[in-house]
Design an enzyme around this catalytic site. Structure first.
Site, mmCIF file in Angstrom:
data_model
loop_
_atom_site.group_PDB
_atom_site.id
_atom_site.type_symbol
_atom_site.label_atom_id
_atom_site.label_comp_id
_atom_site.label_asym_id
_atom_site.label_seq_id
_atom_site.Cartn_x
_atom_site.Cartn_y
_atom_site.Cartn_z
ATOM 1 N N LYS A 1 0.844 -1.105 0.005
ATOM 2 C CA LYS A 1 -0.084 0.025 -0.066
ATOM 3 C C LYS A 1 0.848 1.067 0.047
ATOM 4 O O LYS A 1 2.206 1.406 0.304
ATOM 5 C CB LYS A 1 -0.984 -0.103 1.319
ATOM 6 C CG LYS A 1 -0.213 -0.010 2.714
ATOM 7 C CD LYS A 1 -1.218 -0.236 3.743
ATOM 8 C CE LYS A 1 -0.259 -0.174 5.176
ATOM 9 N NZ LYS A 1 -1.074 -0.657 6.201
ATOM 10 N N TYR B 1 16.807 30.725 7.999
ATOM 11 C CA TYR B 1 15.562 31.448 8.089
ATOM 12 C C TYR B 1 15.385 31.554 9.751
ATOM 13 O O TYR B 1 15.641 30.759 10.675
ATOM 14 C CB TYR B 1 14.342 30.802 7.888
ATOM 15 C CG TYR B 1 13.957 30.771 6.343
ATOM 16 C CD1 TYR B 1 13.809 32.021 5.758
ATOM 17 C CD2 TYR B 1 13.873 29.630 5.413
ATOM 18 C CE1 TYR B 1 13.633 32.076 4.373
ATOM 19 C CE2 TYR B 1 13.500 29.720 4.169
ATOM 20 C CZ TYR B 1 13.422 31.131 3.572
ATOM 21 O OH TYR B 1 13.114 31.083 2.180
HETATM 22 C C1 LIG Z 1 -0.357 -1.824 6.698
HETATM 23 C C2 LIG Z 1 -1.144 -3.008 7.300
HETATM 24 C C3 LIG Z 1 -0.338 -4.330 7.113
HETATM 25 C C4 LIG Z 1 1.149 -4.147 7.140
HETATM 26 O O1 LIG Z 1 1.700 -3.819 8.269
HETATM 27 P P1 LIG Z 1 3.049 -3.724 8.725
HETATM 28 O O2 LIG Z 1 3.054 -3.298 10.132
HETATM 29 O O3 LIG Z 1 3.755 -2.687 7.792
HETATM 30 O O4 LIG Z 1 3.786 -5.049 8.265
HETATM 31 C C5 LIG Z 1 -1.131 -5.239 7.294
HETATM 32 N N1 LIG Z 1 -2.622 -5.321 7.453
HETATM 33 C C6 LIG Z 1 -3.365 -4.256 7.552
HETATM 34 C C7 LIG Z 1 -4.669 -4.134 7.887
HETATM 35 C C8 LIG Z 1 -2.472 -3.075 7.464
HETATM 36 O O5 LIG Z 1 -3.396 -1.691 7.427
#
Ligand SMILES: *Cc1c(COP(=O)(O)O)cnc(C)c1O
Length: 345
Positions: free
Chosen positions: A35, A244
């Site tokens: 994702k 800045y």
């Molecule tokens: C992001 C996510 C994962 C992966 O989690 P990690 O901690 O990055 O391994 C798995 N399941 C769900 C529902 C997630 O939102």
């Protein structure tokens, strides 16, 4: 060229997948969560490399993210969508061949009405109170969902990065109460859950962050390096101010490098005056404020004027940089900007 170089080591990514895969038994399939554009590293490149390493199933957060992953993988491997089937998603889900993880009776109804016969999974809430059906809702629709051929039933752990947290066992028990005996593949473990041990693995695990080289997978190989070119070097005298707001006053005569990256590249302004960069093996403190396109670095201790400084690299991984400003490696990775020249190794 004044563009920072973001190097992404796809063979380290592949090793991390294999190492996480090796932590579960041969009957467990290790999928991959890609994702947020593959945690900022490029979903297409990442998915393609992981498929070559052996990953046979992928997860994204929203249906739109499935397009790039599908393009990289070809038509066959399953891609699941954590946010399920949202209003307006049907066409995309059908065209990209995505498997929505339905989070509510409402999503289940939408899916069965708009895409009858199209694969789906179910997401349950085992205590995190974020996504998924709670026990009574699941009880009400389980018979229909199973009869309609739900392909995977999953839930997500809230505290898996803390192995001793009692929440882990509570969620495991809740998930089992809701799913024991259903005869459908189950998934509970992300990276943290993989490391908790076999009772958390079920049929499918779905790690993300560990693949990309960050905590809680402490044995991960680093995947990213961010090297930033020096535009200009100048000597300042004790008492001169830098950047800045004049927030930094040189305590002694020093040599500064102005380098080509800033908060527009995802380098948090909160790092102002706090971060360390590296000229080879020499630590060089960031002085003054992070500005949009530039950072000023004290390179007085570098044996020779550097041409590049590493913000992420062998001396400082994403977790170490995250610690400086009280965030997590996930946020460092997913903030990496679009202005860097990306090199895939
Ligand atoms: C992001 C996510 C994962 C992966 O989690 P990690 O901690 O990055 O391994 C798995 N399941 C769900 C529902 C997630 O939102």
């Amino acid at each position: 060229m004044a563009q920072a170089q973001l190097s992404i080591d796809l063979s380290a990514l592949q090793s991390n997948w294999r190492a996480l895969d090796a932590k579960s038994g041969p009957g467990v399939q290790t999928a991959a969560t890609v994702k947020a554009n593959g945690y900022g590293l490029g979903a297409g490149h990442v998915a393609h490399a992981l498929a070559h390493a052996g990953a046979r199933r992928f997860f994204v957060a929203v249906a739109e993210e499935g397009i790039a992953v599908r393009a990289a993988l070809g038509p066959d491997l399953p891609i699941h969508v954590y946010s399920g089937h949202m209003d307006g998603d049907s066409r995309l889900i059908a065209e990209a061949g995505l498997i929505p993880m339905l989070n509510s009776a409402e999503q289940l109804a939408r899916h069965l009405e708009t895409l009858p016969g199209h694969p789906f999974g179910i997401q349950l809430d085992s205590g995190m109170n974020r996504l998924g059906m709670e026990a009574p809702e699941w009880e009400a629709v389980a018979e229909i969902a199973l009869a309609q051929g739900a392909q995977l039933v999953m839930s997500h752990l809230a505290c898996a990065d803390e192995p001793d947290h009692p929440m882990n066992a509570q969620q495991l028990a809740a998930f089992r109460r809701m799913t024991d005996g259903i005869g459908v593949p189950r998934s509970l473990a992300a990276t943290g859950g993989v490391l908790l041990g076999p009772e958390y693995h079920f049929e499918i695990t779905r790690p993300g962050i560990g693949l990309y080289g960050a905590a809680p997978f402490m044995d991960a190989q680093p995947v990213v390096r961010l090297s930033i070119p020096v535009i200009q070097i100048r000597d300042v005298m004790a008492g001169e101010t830098v950047g800045y707001g004049n927030t930094y006053t040189a305590p002694r005569d020093m040599r500064l490098a102005t380098i080509a990256a800033g908060y527009a590249d995802g380098i948090s302004r909160a790092l102002s005056g706090k971060a360390t960069l590296w000229a080879g093996d020499t630590p060089c403190p960031l002085v003054g404020r992070v500005s949009m396109d530039l950072l000023t670095i004290d390179v007085s201790n570098a044996p020779e004027p550097p041409e590049w400084l590493d913000l992420l690299g062998p001396h400082q991984g994403v977790d170490a940089l995250a610690d400086v400003i009280g965030t997590i490696g996930y946020e460092i990775l997913t903030s990496l900007g679009q202005r860097h020249a990306r090199r895939y190794l």
